[in-house]
Design a protein around this motif. Structure first.
Motif, short mmCIF file in Angstrom:
data_model
loop_
_atom_site.label_atom_id
_atom_site.label_comp_id
_atom_site.label_asym_id
_atom_site.label_seq_id
_atom_site.Cartn_x
_atom_site.Cartn_y
_atom_site.Cartn_z
N VAL A 73 -40.49 6.30 35.63
CA VAL A 73 -41.39 5.17 35.83
C VAL A 73 -42.07 5.32 37.18
N SER A 74 -41.26 5.41 38.25
CA SER A 74 -41.85 5.58 39.58
C SER A 74 -40.81 6.05 40.58
N ARG A 75 -41.32 6.78 41.56
CA ARG A 75 -40.49 7.17 42.70
C ARG A 75 -40.47 5.96 43.63
N PHE A 76 -39.32 5.66 44.22
CA PHE A 76 -39.24 4.56 45.16
C PHE A 76 -39.99 4.91 46.44
N GLU A 77 -40.63 3.91 47.03
CA GLU A 77 -41.32 4.12 48.30
C GLU A 77 -40.34 4.57 49.37
N GLN A 78 -39.12 4.12 49.22
CA GLN A 78 -38.09 4.41 50.20
C GLN A 78 -36.80 4.75 49.44
N GLU A 79 -36.25 5.95 49.66
CA GLU A 79 -34.97 6.30 49.04
C GLU A 79 -33.89 5.39 49.61
N ILE A 80 -32.88 5.12 48.81
CA ILE A 80 -31.81 4.23 49.25
C ILE A 80 -30.51 5.02 49.33
N PRO A 81 -30.12 5.41 50.54
CA PRO A 81 -28.91 6.22 50.70
C PRO A 81 -27.65 5.46 50.30
N LEU A 82 -26.66 6.21 49.84
CA LEU A 82 -25.38 5.63 49.46
C LEU A 82 -24.79 4.79 50.59
N ALA A 83 -24.89 5.26 51.82
CA ALA A 83 -24.33 4.50 52.96
C ALA A 83 -24.97 3.12 53.05
N ARG A 84 -26.28 3.03 52.80
CA ARG A 84 -26.94 1.72 52.85
C ARG A 84 -26.51 0.84 51.68
N LEU A 85 -26.36 1.43 50.52
CA LEU A 85 -25.89 0.67 49.36
C LEU A 85 -24.53 0.06 49.63
N ARG A 86 -23.66 0.83 50.26
CA ARG A 86 -22.30 0.35 50.57
C ARG A 86 -22.31 -0.81 51.55
N GLN A 87 -23.35 -0.93 52.36
CA GLN A 87 -23.44 -1.98 53.38
C GLN A 87 -24.23 -3.20 52.90
N THR A 88 -24.79 -3.14 51.72
CA THR A 88 -25.67 -4.20 51.25
C THR A 88 -24.91 -5.30 50.53
N PRO A 89 -25.02 -6.54 51.02
CA PRO A 89 -24.39 -7.67 50.33
C PRO A 89 -24.88 -7.78 48.89
N GLY A 90 -23.96 -8.04 47.99
CA GLY A 90 -24.27 -8.15 46.58
C GLY A 90 -24.03 -6.87 45.80
N LEU A 91 -23.81 -5.76 46.51
CA LEU A 91 -23.56 -4.48 45.83
C LEU A 91 -22.11 -4.03 45.95
N GLU A 92 -21.25 -4.89 46.48
CA GLU A 92 -19.85 -4.50 46.71
C GLU A 92 -19.13 -4.08 45.43
N ARG A 93 -19.55 -4.62 44.29
CA ARG A 93 -18.87 -4.31 43.03
C ARG A 93 -19.62 -3.27 42.19
N MET A 94 -20.74 -2.80 42.70
CA MET A 94 -21.52 -1.78 41.97
C MET A 94 -20.64 -0.55 41.75
N VAL A 95 -20.65 -0.03 40.54
CA VAL A 95 -19.79 1.11 40.19
C VAL A 95 -20.01 2.27 41.16
N LEU A 96 -21.24 2.55 41.52
CA LEU A 96 -21.56 3.68 42.40
C LEU A 96 -20.84 3.62 43.73
N VAL A 97 -20.64 2.45 44.30
CA VAL A 97 -20.06 2.34 45.65
C VAL A 97 -18.53 2.26 45.62
N GLN A 98 -17.93 2.28 44.45
CA GLN A 98 -16.48 2.23 44.35
C GLN A 98 -15.88 3.59 44.71
N LYS A 99 -14.78 3.59 45.41
CA LYS A 99 -14.10 4.85 45.75
C LYS A 99 -13.70 5.58 44.47
N GLY A 100 -13.93 6.87 44.46
CA GLY A 100 -13.55 7.69 43.31
C GLY A 100 -14.52 7.62 42.15
N SER A 101 -15.62 6.91 42.30
CA SER A 101 -16.59 6.79 41.21
C SER A 101 -17.38 8.09 41.08
#
Length: 169
Positions: free
Chosen positions: A117-145
């Motif tokens: 569909v589209s490339r994001f204007e700004q890539e979102i690194p895993l480290a930022r995802l892990r620090q973002t409120p509301g993403l704490e339960r996202m499968v990607l940020v879980q240890k061992g995922s």
């Protein structure tokens, strides 16, 4: 007399994240594919296979994630354009994803087709995802995922898209 088919209620759009190593297949490869579309083949994990076969449907949203790179990140958006069907690479003895146990009569592995569909204007690194409120339960940020196909909630989808567009301050 033939009974008319009952129409089933429309299913709510679902969201997914697919992982790929950019050295094997990057978002740029997807953008460069004919019609910006490819089959998501070669997945050899039963849990991911079940999602491809049973859950992903045409019109579902997909986050494209570059893994195994210096800065793993979500880099773009795609959508499912063809629902699960037998993965042809499993039947091809010359392909690295060949599986002699998988037959056309009883396929073990499945794929879906995705379109960029589209490339994001700004890539979102895993480290930022892990620090973002509301993403704490996202499968990607879980240890061992390590699953290459993961569900994403509608709220996680919204938050990721908000991160992908720089603020207009």
């Amino acid at each position: 007399m033939t009974l008319a088919k009952r129409s089933q209620p429309a299913r709510e759009r679902r969201y997914w994240l697919i992982k790929s190593e950019p050295s094997s297949f990057s978002f740029d490869h997807l953008l460069g594919a004919p019609k910006r579309t490819t089959s998501w083949e070669g997945v050899r994990n039963y849990q991911a296979r079940n999602l491809l076969r049973d859950e992903m449907q045409r019109g579902d949203g997909v986050l494209f994630y570059h893994s195994s790179t210096d800065v793993p990140a979500i880099v773009g958006e795609a959508e499912v354009v063809r629902e699960g069907y037998p993965d042809p690479t499993a039947f091809d003895a010359s392909d690295s994803h060949y599986d002699a146990r998988s037959t056309r009569e009883s396929p073990a592995w499945f794929t879906v087709d995705v379109r960029a569909v589209s490339r994001f204007e700004q890539e979102i690194p895993l480290a930022r995802l892990r620090q973002t409120p509301g993403l704490e339960r996202m499968v990607l940020v879980q240890k061992g995922s390590r699953l290459s196909v993961q569900p994403v909630t509608a709220e996680e989808w919204r938050i990721v898209h908000a991160l992908a567009v720089p603020s207009q301050a």
